[in-house]
Design an enzyme around this catalytic site. Sequence first.
Site, PDB file in Angstrom:
ATOM      1  N   LYS A  74      -1.719  15.946  -0.818  1.00 45.19           N
ATOM      2  CA  LYS A  74      -0.942  15.004  -0.199  1.00 45.19           C
ATOM      3  C   LYS A  74       0.307  15.143   0.074  1.00 45.19           C
ATOM      4  CE  LYS A  74      -4.454  12.012  -1.229  1.00 45.19           C
ATOM      5  NZ  LYS A  74      -5.272  11.457  -0.365  1.00 45.19           N
ATOM      6  N   SER A  90      -8.204  12.657   4.757  1.00 42.42           N
ATOM      7  CA  SER A  90      -6.673  11.856   4.245  1.00 42.42           C
ATOM      8  C   SER A  90      -5.301  12.374   4.851  1.00 42.42           C
ATOM      9  CB  SER A  90      -6.750  12.046   2.706  1.00 42.42           C
ATOM     10  OG  SER A  90      -6.447  13.273   2.309  1.00 42.42           O
TER      11      SER A  90
END
Length: 239
Positions: A129, A88
């Site tokens: 993230k 990711s």
Amino acid sequence: MSEADESRLGAGGGPVRPVDESPAGAGPPETVPAETVPTETGPGKQEKDAAKKGSGLRDTLLYMVGGVVAALLIHTFLLQSFYIPSESMQNTLLINDYVVVNKLAYKLGSVERGDIVVFKGWDGEDTIKRVIGVGGDHVKCCDDKRRITVNGTPLDEEGKYLYPGVYPSGRDFDVKVPKGRVWLMGDHRNNSADSRFYLDDGHQGTISEDDIIGRAFLRYWPLNRISLLSRPDTFSVVR
């Protein structure tokens, strides 16, 4: 780290005179009888030897316990290591990269756009993230050039941290980030289940700042990829 070689006396500095060298013709140096040192034997010596061994063992144990305590304090309050299990955050972070997180970063300062953070994710697991919007921001996808905007300012993400060849987002969203919360996205937008996937969770996909463990500031493994994880200048134009 390898220790520097210790310098040798006289190396490179010309001849070195022997310690007992005398002037020419002065004859042999006077001989001084060596002092006889009595050797201690018997039970007293054994008791002293045992005491020394006990003291050395005690010191070693104290050093070990101190090291463990220091490591636990650092892990609990200051730094923590995490490995990357998914795609990711490519290409900024690859699978099996290891990063160090500063756990004091947001106790001493505020969360900022562009930071890479580790937090308790939407499923309760530790997740990593990039912060795109902070409390009060209006994040939206997308403008006529398929760019994400923050407070009406388009983000120039391509060539900075966005995974090559992917759009900033394949999903549209229009969110006003509540105070004390953040909007997060992965750098590989096609392989990142981030804030966009939780728009209906009651918080529009945002995460509370209280759930942030800390800011990732260093990638330390593998050795050929060691680097600081700095905040990109992409967000400097956002007001």
